[in-house]
Scaffold this active site. Structure first.
Site, PDB file in Angstrom:
ATOM      1  N   LYS A   1       0.880  -1.173   0.000  1.00  0.00           N
ATOM      2  CA  LYS A   1       0.000   0.000   0.000  1.00  0.00           C
ATOM      3  C   LYS A   1       0.919   1.225   0.000  1.00  0.00           C
ATOM      4  O   LYS A   1       1.284   1.745   1.042  1.00  0.00           O
ATOM      5  CB  LYS A   1      -0.899  -0.012   1.240  1.00  0.00           C
ATOM      6  N   PRO A   2       1.332   1.662  -1.213  1.00  0.00           N
ATOM      7  CA  PRO A   2       2.220   2.826  -1.267  1.00  0.00           C
ATOM      8  C   PRO A   2       1.507   4.110  -0.844  1.00  0.00           C
ATOM      9  O   PRO A   2       0.286   4.126  -0.693  1.00  0.00           O
ATOM     10  CB  PRO A   2       2.641   2.886  -2.737  1.00  0.00           C
TER      11      PRO A   2
ATOM     12  N   SER B   1       5.113   8.323   9.319  1.00  0.00           N
ATOM     13  CA  SER B   1       5.230   9.207  10.477  1.00  0.00           C
ATOM     14  C   SER B   1       4.955   8.442  11.776  1.00  0.00           C
ATOM     15  O   SER B   1       4.262   7.413  11.784  1.00  0.00           O
ATOM     16  CB  SER B   1       4.238  10.356  10.334  1.00  0.00           C
TER      17      SER B   1
ATOM     18  N   GLU C   1       9.242   1.800  10.809  1.00  0.00           N
ATOM     19  CA  GLU C   1      10.306   2.746  10.448  1.00  0.00           C
ATOM     20  C   GLU C   1       9.661   4.127  10.452  1.00  0.00           C
ATOM     21  O   GLU C   1       8.939   4.469   9.514  1.00  0.00           O
ATOM     22  CB  GLU C   1      10.885   2.415   9.063  1.00  0.00           C
ATOM     23  N   LEU C   2       9.925   4.908  11.499  1.00  0.00           N
ATOM     24  CA  LEU C   2       9.138   6.132  11.712  1.00  0.00           C
ATOM     25  C   LEU C   2       9.976   7.401  11.560  1.00  0.00           C
ATOM     26  O   LEU C   2      11.033   7.382  10.944  1.00  0.00           O
ATOM     27  CB  LEU C   2       8.463   6.036  13.084  1.00  0.00           C
TER      28      LEU C   2
ATOM     29  N   CYS D   1      14.096  10.827   6.114  1.00  0.00           N
ATOM     30  CA  CYS D   1      13.940  10.635   7.556  1.00  0.00           C
ATOM     31  C   CYS D   1      15.249  10.759   8.329  1.00  0.00           C
ATOM     32  O   CYS D   1      15.243  11.082   9.506  1.00  0.00           O
ATOM     33  CB  CYS D   1      13.316   9.269   7.815  1.00  0.00           C
TER      34      CYS D   1
ATOM     35  N   GLU E   1       9.519  16.892  13.810  1.00  0.00           N
ATOM     36  CA  GLU E   1      10.000  16.600  12.456  1.00  0.00           C
ATOM     37  C   GLU E   1       9.271  17.502  11.457  1.00  0.00           C
ATOM     38  O   GLU E   1       8.048  17.582  11.464  1.00  0.00           O
ATOM     39  CB  GLU E   1       9.722  15.132  12.131  1.00  0.00           C
TER      40      GLU E   1
ATOM     41  N   LYS F   1      13.413   4.882  20.591  1.00  0.00           N
ATOM     42  CA  LYS F   1      12.285   5.714  21.037  1.00  0.00           C
ATOM     43  C   LYS F   1      11.153   5.730  19.984  1.00  0.00           C
ATOM     44  O   LYS F   1      10.788   4.697  19.443  1.00  0.00           O
ATOM     45  CB  LYS F   1      12.786   7.122  21.377  1.00  0.00           C
TER      46      LYS F   1
HETATM   47  P1  NAD Z   1       2.443   9.178   6.750  1.00  0.00           P
HETATM   48  O1  NAD Z   1       2.617   8.561   8.080  1.00  0.00           O
HETATM   49  O2  NAD Z   1       1.514  10.320   6.620  1.00  0.00           O
HETATM   50  O3  NAD Z   1       1.936   8.074   5.694  1.00  0.00           O
HETATM   51  C1  NAD Z   1       2.651   6.888   5.499  1.00  0.00           C
HETATM   52  C2  NAD Z   1       1.729   5.819   4.922  1.00  0.00           C
HETATM   53  O4  NAD Z   1       0.730   5.467   5.881  1.00  0.00           O
HETATM   54  C3  NAD Z   1       0.977   6.256   3.673  1.00  0.00           C
HETATM   55  O5  NAD Z   1       0.952   5.168   2.769  1.00  0.00           O
HETATM   56  C4  NAD Z   1      -0.402   6.561   4.213  1.00  0.00           C
HETATM   57  O6  NAD Z   1      -1.416   6.475   3.237  1.00  0.00           O
HETATM   58  C5  NAD Z   1      -0.555   5.481   5.244  1.00  0.00           C
HETATM   59  N1  NAD Z   1      -1.558   5.725   6.292  1.00  0.00           N
HETATM   60  C6  NAD Z   1      -2.004   6.925   6.746  1.00  0.00           C
HETATM   61  N2  NAD Z   1      -2.885   6.722   7.752  1.00  0.00           N
HETATM   62  C7  NAD Z   1      -3.002   5.379   7.930  1.00  0.00           C
HETATM   63  C8  NAD Z   1      -3.728   4.559   8.830  1.00  0.00           C
HETATM   64  N3  NAD Z   1      -4.541   5.080   9.768  1.00  0.00           N
HETATM   65  N4  NAD Z   1      -3.588   3.213   8.739  1.00  0.00           N
HETATM   66  C9  NAD Z   1      -2.754   2.667   7.817  1.00  0.00           C
HETATM   67  N5  NAD Z   1      -2.038   3.399   6.939  1.00  0.00           N
HETATM   68  C10 NAD Z   1      -2.142   4.744   6.997  1.00  0.00           C
HETATM   69  O7  NAD Z   1       3.907   9.572   6.249  1.00  0.00           O
HETATM   70  P2  NAD Z   1       4.354  10.385   4.958  1.00  0.00           P
HETATM   71  O8  NAD Z   1       3.939  11.800   5.095  1.00  0.00           O
HETATM   72  O9  NAD Z   1       3.991   9.624   3.741  1.00  0.00           O
HETATM   73  O10 NAD Z   1       5.944  10.267   5.056  1.00  0.00           O
HETATM   74  C11 NAD Z   1       6.718  11.077   5.868  1.00  0.00           C
HETATM   75  C12 NAD Z   1       7.078  10.341   7.151  1.00  0.00           C
HETATM   76  O11 NAD Z   1       7.716   9.103   6.855  1.00  0.00           O
HETATM   77  C13 NAD Z   1       8.073  11.121   7.984  1.00  0.00           C
HETATM   78  O12 NAD Z   1       7.686  11.053   9.334  1.00  0.00           O
HETATM   79  C14 NAD Z   1       9.373  10.371   7.771  1.00  0.00           C
HETATM   80  O13 NAD Z   1      10.312  10.514   8.799  1.00  0.00           O
HETATM   81  C15 NAD Z   1       8.880   8.975   7.656  1.00  0.00           C
HETATM   82  N6  NAD Z   1       9.877   8.124   6.990  1.00  0.00           N
HETATM   83  C16 NAD Z   1      10.570   7.257   7.768  1.00  0.00           C
HETATM   84  C17 NAD Z   1      11.545   6.463   7.195  1.00  0.00           C
HETATM   85  C18 NAD Z   1      12.321   5.476   8.035  1.00  0.00           C
HETATM   86  O14 NAD Z   1      12.934   4.588   7.450  1.00  0.00           O
HETATM   87  N7  NAD Z   1      12.335   5.594   9.347  1.00  0.00           N
HETATM   88  C19 NAD Z   1      11.796   6.554   5.821  1.00  0.00           C
HETATM   89  C20 NAD Z   1      11.061   7.459   5.060  1.00  0.00           C
HETATM   90  C21 NAD Z   1      10.090   8.254   5.664  1.00  0.00           C
END
Ligand code: NAD
Length: 487
Positions: free
Chosen positions: A182-183, A236, A257-258, A294, A392, A461
């Site tokens: 689910k991208p 996130s 991975e947040l 991230c 962030e 954390k």
């Molecule tokens: P996001 O959390 O808004 O969305 C990520 C994914 O979750 C999307 O596919 C979204 O559609 C899905 N989603 C949203 N609500 C959901 C729910 N209730 N249930 C299931 N899926 C749901 O993040 P974003 O804005 O796409 O990306 C930015 C974030 O990703 C930043 O916090 C960044 O640090 C993090 N990130 C972390 C890493 C890592 O490896 N730690 C790598 C890349 C990005």
């Protein structure tokens, strides 16, 4: 412009609820249309993954390796068609789209082709067991064997759509799992393109499925589905928390991975060479995908004796960056993913200004229209309590703060709820090594922002749970089964 279905059981399926547009962040034009997958359609994809599970999990690892290798070959051969789409949906500069979006994705599939052949048996020493009521004493043999988890739901963030997914799907398939991907809503098109490409590479139908949606529904349905055994999530911390709560109810395995709020600590012993690499490293927040990564070192913590020098160096660095169309080869800073993300980033900058921080570079919206641009922004004299220094931002914004001694540097670095990636810059790498032990962070770079592909990657954390990367990812997508037998 292509209108996509979801990819289920080896075929495109027309979505019952229709499509939503994918917008190019630089031109604001529609690049293509992605399907709005309903919970019922997500359930169909899960059913396909369940049906394919038994067959795929019992394939010879050499067969899985061959398919993954062929995926890497095809992805590499098709880069001419895929990179323009990837560039258009992400808004990444051409350089980032080619070398840092597509190449690492190919490398990841290649790496996990080898991964499929890594030993999955951990032999254990024989152990004498005393006689007891159920059985006579004897020497027991044992081994731990890695088994696939089952159906893995891979939910990913925007920014590096194909690389992120490759880092999940590669090891998941190598270990014999099946996948429903689910991208992210913003840039899912190249991930949808992977469906037929994997099929052409010889992956059996149903082993890899893709659903999408403009909101949270499709992801929520995937997390809640009882047929999913594991959720591998990148995104996130806020969404990760919701997913962990739902997944916990059915005891699903999770890999999280947040978010991050990386600190780059510059010690007072930094010589000219180390200072230069520190400035380049922190500058990557502006020069690399507009800070939408991230691991970004978004907080520069600098010993007071070097503070103004580093502020001036960073100001010069930011000023030299060309902002513009991502398809122009001279552009270093392209747009953010969406108007919503640009507005969010601008709100953080405005908040810092209102609280008395000094905006040393950027801080205003560049004149370019159309596109979701934010100028590389340097904020000095912020306090660690300000939102801009704690939360962030995920944009081209750096906060620089002084410290007087190592204790204070550690206190500020550890003072956020995140712990994904920190950096130490020092002329004495032994001192940096010792300082790393005090940082509550899953990863520490010493005098570099470069990564090593075999290290375990993940956060302390609220930056995550679990590790992927290298062979650690193979462990993440498997369950250990113990086998014992008498001599
Ligand atoms: P996001 O959390 O808004 O969305 C990520 C994914 O979750 C999307 O596919 C979204 O559609 C899905 N989603 C949203 N609500 C959901 C729910 N209730 N249930 C299931 N899926 C749901 O993040 P974003 O804005 O796409 O990306 C930015 C974030 O990703 C930043 O916090 C960044 O640090 C993090 N990130 C972390 C890493 C890592 O490896 N730690 C790598 C890349 C990005």
């Amino acid at each position: 412009m292509t209108t996509y279905g979801h990819w289920t059981a080896g075929a495109w399926r027309a979505p019952e609820k229709g499509h939503y547009p994918i917008v190019n962040p630089a031109t604001e034009e529609v690049v293509g249309e992605a399907p709005e997958s309903t919970p019922a359609e997500v359930a169909d994809a899960v059913a396909a993954a369940q049906a394919a599970r038994s067959g795929w999990s019992r394939t010879d690892p050499r067969e899985r390796a061959a398919v993954l290798d062929r995926i890497a070959d095809l992805l590499s051969e098709r880069r001419g068609e895929l990179v323009p789409l990837l560039q258009a949906e992400t808004g990444a500069t051409l350089c980032v789209a080619k070398s840092l979006q597509m190449t690492p994705a190919v490398d990841r599939f290649r790496r996990y082709a080898r991964g499929a052949l890594e030993p999955d048996v951990v032999p254990l020493a024989p152990s004498p067991v005393p006689a007891g009521p159920p059985a006579p004493g004897g020497l027991m043999n044992a081994a731990a064997v890695r088994r696939p988890v089952g159906v893995v739901g891979c939910i990913t963030s925007y920014n590096f759509p194909v690389v992120n997914l490759a880092g999940k799907v590669g090891p998941a398939l190598a270990m014999g799992n099946t996948v429903v991907a689910k991208p992210a809503p913003q840039d899912p098109l190249c991930c949808l393109e992977l469906g037929p490409l994997f099929q052409e590479a010889g992956l059996p139908d149903g082993v890899f499925n893709v659903v999408t949606g403009s909101g949270a529904d499709a992801g929520e349905a995937l997390v809640a589905h009882p047929g999913v055994d594991m959720i591998s999530f990148t995104g996130s911390t806020g969404v990760g928390r919701k997913i962990a709560e739902t997944a916990g109810r059915s005891m699903k395995r999770t890999l999280m991975e947040l978010g991050g709020k990386g600190a780059a600590i510059v010690l007072e012993d930094a010589d000219d060479k180390v200072l230069e690499s520190a400035i380049g490293a922190v500058g990557s927040v502006w020069s690399f995908h507009s800070g939408q990564f991230c691991t970004a070192p978004t907080r520069a913590l600098v010993h007071r004796s070097l503070y103004e020098r580093v502020v001036t160096g960073l100001q010069r660095y930011a000023g030299a960056l060309t902002i513009g169309s991502p398809v122009d080869n001279s552009t270093i800073v392209g747009p953010l993913i969406s108007a919503a993300q640009r507005d969010r980033v601008e709100a953080y900058i405005a908040g810092a200004r209102d609280q008395g921080a000094r905006i040393v570079a950027g801080g205003s919206r560049p004149a370019m229209r159309p596109g979701f641009y934010v100028a590389p922004t340097l904020i000095a004299d912020a306090t660690p309590e300000m939102a801009v220094a704690r939360e962030e931002i995920f944009g081209p914004v750096v906060v620089v703060m002084p410290f007087d001694d190592e204790d204070e540097a550690v206190r500020i670095a550890n003072g956020t709820s995140y712990g994904l990636y920190d950096y130490v810059f020092s002329a004495d790498t032994g001192r940096a090594w010792a300082l790393a032990a005090r940082l509550h962070s899953g990863n520490v770079g010493i005098n570099t922002v470069r990564r090593h592909p075999e290290t375990p990657f993940g956060g302390f954390k609220k930056s995550g749970i679990g590790r992927d990367g290298g062979s650690f990812a193979l462990h993440a997508y498997s369950e250990l089964q113990s086998l014992v037998w008498p001599s």
